[in-house]
Design a protein around this motif. Structure first.
Motif, PDB file in Angstrom:
ATOM      1  N   ASP A   1     -29.042  -9.568  -0.961  1.00 41.44           N
ATOM      2  CA  ASP A   1     -28.017  -9.003  -0.076  1.00 41.44           C
ATOM      3  C   ASP A   1     -26.722  -9.811  -0.039  1.00 41.44           C
ATOM      4  OD1 ASP A   1     -30.509  -7.751   0.569  1.00 41.44           O
ATOM      5  OD2 ASP A   1     -29.687  -7.112   2.492  1.00 41.44           O
ATOM      6  N   THR A   2     -26.825 -11.143   0.008  1.00 39.33           N
ATOM      7  CA  THR A   2     -25.620 -11.959   0.179  1.00 39.33           C
ATOM      8  C   THR A   2     -24.720 -11.965  -1.056  1.00 39.33           C
ATOM      9  OG1 THR A   2     -26.845 -13.952  -0.481  1.00 39.33           O
ATOM     10  CG2 THR A   2     -26.679 -13.478   1.883  1.00 39.33           C
ATOM     11  N   LEU A   3     -25.212 -11.436  -2.182  1.00 40.71           N
ATOM     12  CA  LEU A   3     -24.372 -11.338  -3.374  1.00 40.71           C
ATOM     13  C   LEU A   3     -23.620 -10.018  -3.463  1.00 40.71           C
ATOM     14  CD1 LEU A   3     -26.710 -12.927  -6.072  1.00 40.71           C
ATOM     15  CD2 LEU A   3     -24.628 -13.917  -5.108  1.00 40.71           C
ATOM     16  N   GLU A   4     -23.910  -9.087  -2.573  1.00 44.28           N
ATOM     17  CA  GLU A   4     -23.282  -7.771  -2.663  1.00 44.28           C
ATOM     18  C   GLU A   4     -21.778  -7.843  -2.470  1.00 44.28           C
ATOM     19  OE1 GLU A   4     -27.094  -5.030  -1.232  1.00 44.28           O
ATOM     20  OE2 GLU A   4     -25.369  -5.302   0.100  1.00 44.28           O
ATOM     21  N   GLU A   5     -21.313  -8.644  -1.527  1.00 45.81           N
ATOM     22  CA  GLU A   5     -19.870  -8.784  -1.331  1.00 45.81           C
ATOM     23  C   GLU A   5     -19.249  -9.704  -2.374  1.00 45.81           C
ATOM     24  OE1 GLU A   5     -18.303  -8.882   2.853  1.00 45.81           O
ATOM     25  OE2 GLU A   5     -20.441  -8.991   3.324  1.00 45.81           O
TER      26      GLU A   5
ATOM     27  N   ILE B   1     -20.107  -9.679  -5.542  1.00 47.41           N
ATOM     28  CA  ILE B   1     -19.945  -8.809  -6.708  1.00 47.41           C
ATOM     29  C   ILE B   1     -18.952  -7.697  -6.441  1.00 47.41           C
ATOM     30  CG2 ILE B   1     -21.162  -7.163  -8.201  1.00 47.41           C
ATOM     31  CD1 ILE B   1     -23.691  -8.933  -7.744  1.00 47.41           C
ATOM     32  N   GLY B   2     -18.963  -7.160  -5.220  1.00 49.34           N
ATOM     33  CA  GLY B   2     -18.127  -6.022  -4.870  1.00 49.34           C
ATOM     34  C   GLY B   2     -18.926  -4.750  -4.691  1.00 49.34           C
ATOM     35  N   ILE B   3     -20.255  -4.863  -4.630  1.00 46.93           N
ATOM     36  CA  ILE B   3     -21.102  -3.705  -4.326  1.00 46.93           C
ATOM     37  C   ILE B   3     -20.762  -3.203  -2.928  1.00 46.93           C
ATOM     38  CG2 ILE B   3     -23.485  -2.902  -4.046  1.00 46.93           C
ATOM     39  CD1 ILE B   3     -24.303  -5.182  -5.957  1.00 46.93           C
ATOM     40  N   ARG B   4     -20.602  -4.133  -2.010  1.00 41.74           N
ATOM     41  CA  ARG B   4     -20.013  -3.836  -0.698  1.00 41.74           C
ATOM     42  C   ARG B   4     -18.603  -4.385  -0.679  1.00 41.74           C
ATOM     43  NH1 ARG B   4     -22.345  -6.729   3.340  1.00 41.74           N
ATOM     44  NH2 ARG B   4     -24.005  -7.690   2.118  1.00 41.74           N
ATOM     45  N   ASP B   5     -17.728  -3.743   0.052  1.00 44.26           N
ATOM     46  CA  ASP B   5     -16.314  -4.122   0.085  1.00 44.26           C
ATOM     47  C   ASP B   5     -16.145  -5.508   0.703  1.00 44.26           C
ATOM     48  OD1 ASP B   5     -13.584  -4.159   0.039  1.00 44.26           O
ATOM     49  OD2 ASP B   5     -13.309  -2.619   1.583  1.00 44.26           O
ATOM     50  N   SER B   6     -15.444  -6.387  -0.009  1.00 46.94           N
ATOM     51  CA  SER B   6     -15.174  -7.723   0.517  1.00 46.94           C
ATOM     52  C   SER B   6     -13.862  -7.779   1.282  1.00 46.94           C
ATOM     53  CB  SER B   6     -15.135  -8.743  -0.624  1.00 46.94           C
ATOM     54  OG  SER B   6     -14.002  -8.519  -1.442  1.00 46.94           O
ATOM     55  N   ASN B   7     -13.227  -6.622   1.487  1.00 44.10           N
ATOM     56  CA  ASN B   7     -11.948  -6.548   2.205  1.00 44.10           C
ATOM     57  C   ASN B   7     -10.859  -7.401   1.544  1.00 44.10           C
ATOM     58  OD1 ASN B   7     -12.926  -4.815   4.370  1.00 44.10           O
ATOM     59  ND2 ASN B   7     -14.072  -6.607   5.077  1.00 44.10           N
ATOM     60  N   GLY B   8     -10.889  -7.402   0.215  1.00 47.12           N
ATOM     61  CA  GLY B   8      -9.846  -8.110  -0.516  1.00 47.12           C
ATOM     62  C   GLY B   8      -9.957  -9.618  -0.500  1.00 47.12           C
TER      63      GLY B   8
ATOM     64  N   GLY C   1     -30.211  -9.422  14.449  1.00 46.83           N
ATOM     65  CA  GLY C   1     -28.791  -9.156  14.648  1.00 46.83           C
ATOM     66  C   GLY C   1     -28.023  -9.218  13.349  1.00 46.83           C
ATOM     67  N   ALA C   2     -26.710  -9.064  13.469  1.00 46.12           N
ATOM     68  CA  ALA C   2     -25.828  -9.127  12.299  1.00 46.12           C
ATOM     69  C   ALA C   2     -25.671 -10.576  11.853  1.00 46.12           C
ATOM     70  CB  ALA C   2     -24.470  -8.531  12.648  1.00 46.12           C
ATOM     71  N   THR C   3     -25.739 -10.797  10.549  1.00 40.85           N
ATOM     72  CA  THR C   3     -25.614 -12.130   9.958  1.00 40.85           C
ATOM     73  C   THR C   3     -24.613 -12.055   8.814  1.00 40.85           C
ATOM     74  OG1 THR C   3     -27.934 -12.601  10.492  1.00 40.85           O
ATOM     75  CG2 THR C   3     -26.878 -14.021   8.865  1.00 40.85           C
ATOM     76  N   PRO C   4     -23.673 -13.029   8.717  1.00 36.89           N
ATOM     77  CA  PRO C   4     -22.702 -12.993   7.626  1.00 36.89           C
ATOM     78  C   PRO C   4     -23.385 -12.869   6.262  1.00 36.89           C
ATOM     79  CG  PRO C   4     -22.086 -14.669   9.219  1.00 36.89           C
ATOM     80  CD  PRO C   4     -23.435 -14.166   9.632  1.00 36.89           C
ATOM     81  N   GLY C   5     -22.893 -11.927   5.456  1.00 34.92           N
ATOM     82  CA  GLY C   5     -23.423 -11.724   4.123  1.00 34.92           C
ATOM     83  C   GLY C   5     -24.459 -10.621   4.008  1.00 34.92           C
TER      84      GLY C   5
ATOM     85  N   ILE D   1     -13.537  -7.106 -12.522  1.00 34.89           N
ATOM     86  CA  ILE D   1     -14.791  -7.319 -13.255  1.00 34.89           C
ATOM     87  C   ILE D   1     -15.760  -6.207 -12.899  1.00 34.89           C
ATOM     88  CG2 ILE D   1     -16.776  -8.865 -13.553  1.00 34.89           C
ATOM     89  CD1 ILE D   1     -14.711 -11.162 -12.846  1.00 34.89           C
ATOM     90  N   GLY D   2     -16.255  -5.504 -13.895  1.00 38.24           N
ATOM     91  CA  GLY D   2     -17.148  -4.383 -13.680  1.00 38.24           C
ATOM     92  C   GLY D   2     -18.572  -4.826 -13.388  1.00 38.24           C
ATOM     93  N   TYR D   3     -19.357  -3.873 -12.900  1.00 40.55           N
ATOM     94  CA  TYR D   3     -20.753  -4.189 -12.545  1.00 40.55           C
ATOM     95  C   TYR D   3     -21.643  -2.989 -12.803  1.00 40.55           C
ATOM     96  CZ  TYR D   3     -24.915  -4.959  -9.709  1.00 40.55           C
ATOM     97  OH  TYR D   3     -26.216  -5.086  -9.285  1.00 40.55           O
ATOM     98  N   ARG D   4     -22.788  -3.240 -13.390  1.00 39.72           N
ATOM     99  CA  ARG D   4     -23.860  -2.260 -13.515  1.00 39.72           C
ATOM    100  C   ARG D   4     -25.181  -2.961 -13.249  1.00 39.72           C
ATOM    101  NH1 ARG D   4     -25.217  -0.458 -18.481  1.00 39.72           N
ATOM    102  NH2 ARG D   4     -24.054  -2.118 -19.556  1.00 39.72           N
ATOM    103  N   GLU D   5     -26.210  -2.166 -12.977  1.00 44.09           N
ATOM    104  CA  GLU D   5     -27.535  -2.758 -12.843  1.00 44.09           C
ATOM    105  C   GLU D   5     -28.570  -1.881 -13.528  1.00 44.09           C
ATOM    106  OE1 GLU D   5     -29.097  -1.509  -8.451  1.00 44.09           O
ATOM    107  OE2 GLU D   5     -27.430  -2.930  -8.498  1.00 44.09           O
ATOM    108  N   VAL D   6     -29.614  -2.506 -14.014  1.00 41.39           N
ATOM    109  CA  VAL D   6     -30.746  -1.804 -14.607  1.00 41.39           C
ATOM    110  C   VAL D   6     -31.790  -1.659 -13.511  1.00 41.39           C
ATOM    111  CG1 VAL D   6     -32.515  -1.812 -16.395  1.00 41.39           C
ATOM    112  CG2 VAL D   6     -30.259  -2.822 -16.859  1.00 41.39           C
TER     113      VAL D   6
END
Length: 414
Positions: free
Chosen positions: A112-116, A118-125, A351-355, A134-139
């Motif tokens: 989960d913490t790598l999603e932002e 990589i850009g799978i989730r928006d990092s807000n710039g 609760g909500a946790t950063p990342g 940088i593009g991303y795909r997954e198998v």
């Protein structure tokens, strides 16, 4: 250091080392082209440094060399400033990738913490790989939760610059990968695109087996010292190990281009505990594996799905249990917290946790914040409501298993 690593043999008898005395002296490692000369450790290596941390910096170079040799790598950078595994992995990814390149995750979705990152989730710039073009795909994983070998064999493209392999299961319901499986995946990747670099997230897998990913062709690995290699006593830090060129590029991402591995201070009390934690880590990993066997037996006997299954070889220190409901996940974590050596009187709150995208609950009454190897469990509050445990504090297990079988099973499941 050699003698310290040999303790893993008695702690985890499923993988034997034959005639070799230790992990680092096994034939697989000795054959490595990156095998380094024997390092003599002296008290001066524990003195640490201040300020810029110039020159040898109180044991810094000796520590880097020790990690490189143990992991069968050409080079390593071990720094307190890698405050998490995610930070170390991020530096490694940015070492490889440039605008127009593609990152391919070959073992399904990353942690989960790598999603932002990589850009799978928006990092807000804020500077994700996607923000840099940088593009991303997954198998995706196969239906049985294993690597999809057929899909992997046709997945590489000419602009795929980096293949990412996550050794542990993360928050996915899948079996963690063996080093042999990682080696097989690397062979398939390189056969399609020899220029594609391979990065392995090594968190939770260190010293569980007698070989490590650089010994089977990984270009870089990264991990955290508050997990396996810190032996439960390293107060902070992380590492990147692999080929010298790319280790230096990752170090430049941590510091700055031109500074790389030659700067960075570490106070003496931290340097000593990192060395000592590395010395103790195989024993702590062995204890964690014993704990995973017990938890798997207890929970499977009560009808819960467990991953890995009971009495099968382990490839990391994580034991997952599928609990099936939010209430059971919360109750399980509360039981772990009650059995913890620190803050046993507290109640973990989700609760909500950063990342993290989902609500997450953590039970970790540990001496080092985030040192999950001591006695901990955590999990996202989403289907299938699985909890992920690590236990090397075996003295707490009798209390924990008794608590589980009383308050959890009988009170919560009436």
């Amino acid at each position: 250091m050699y003698a310290a690593l040999s303790c893993a043999t008695s702690a985890y008898p499923m993988h034997t080392l034959g005639a070799s005395r230790a992990i680092v002296s096994s034939s697989r490692v000795s054959a490595s082209p990156f095998h380094l000369k024997e390092q003599i450790f002296v008290p001066e290596h524990f003195s640490g440094s201040t300020g810029y941390g110039h020159e040898e910096a109180g044991g810094r170079e000796a520590l880097d060399q020790a990690f490189a040799e143990i992991f069968g790598a050409e080079s390593a950078v071990v720094r307190a400033q890698f405050f998490s595994g995610t930070r170390a992995i991020t530096c490694a990814l940015f070492a490889f990738l440039r605008p127009g390149d593609e990152l391919l995750a070959v073992a399904g979705a990353p942690y989960d913490t790598l999603e932002e990152v990589i850009g799978i989730r928006d990092s807000n710039g804020l500077g994700s790989l996607k923000d840099f073009g940088i593009g991303y795909r997954e198998v995706p994983l196969a239906e049985d939760g294993e690597l999809d070998w057929d899909a992997l064999s046709i997945s590489l493209k000419p602009h795929t610059k980096c293949a990412f392999i996550q050794r542990s299961c993360g928050y996915s319901w899948r079996r963690s990968l063996s080093v042999d499986e990682i080696g097989r995946a690397i062979g398939i990747i390189k056969s399609q695109n020899p220029n594609c670099l391979v990065m392995v997230d090594n968190c939770y897998g260190e010293f569980v087996e007698t070989i490590e990913p650089p010994m089977v062709g990984a270009d870089l690995i990264a991990g955290s010292l508050i997990k396996n290699p810190g032996g439960t006593i390293a107060p902070c830090g992380g590492y990147v190990a692999g080929r010298k060129k790319w280790v230096e590029a990752a170090a430049a991402r941590l510091s700055a281009p031109g500074l790389g591995v030659d700067c960075g201070s570490t106070p003496g009390y931290i340097m000593r505990t990192i060395f000592q934690g590395l010395f103790l880590s195989p024993q702590m990993v062995g204890e964690a594996i014993k704990g995973s066997f017990l938890i798997a037996e207890v929970m499977a006997a009560r009808g819960y799905k467990v991953q890995p299954l009971c009495r099968v070889p382990r490839h990391d220190t994580v034991q997952a249990i599928q609990l099936g409901s939010r209430e059971r996940l919360l109750a399980f974590c509360e039981a772990v917290q009650r059995s913890s050596p620190v803050s046993s009187f507290t109640k973990p709150i989700a609760g909500a946790t950063p990342g993290y995208a989902s609500e997450v609950i953590f039970a970790d009454g540990t001496f080092i914040d985030g040192s999950t190897s001591e006695l901990s469990c955590d999990g996202p509050l989403r289907e299938p409501f699985a909890v992920f445990c690590q236990v090397c504090c075996l003295c707490s297990l009798p209390l924990f298993t008794k608590d589980i079988q009383t308050s959890f099973f009988y009170e919560r499941n009436k």
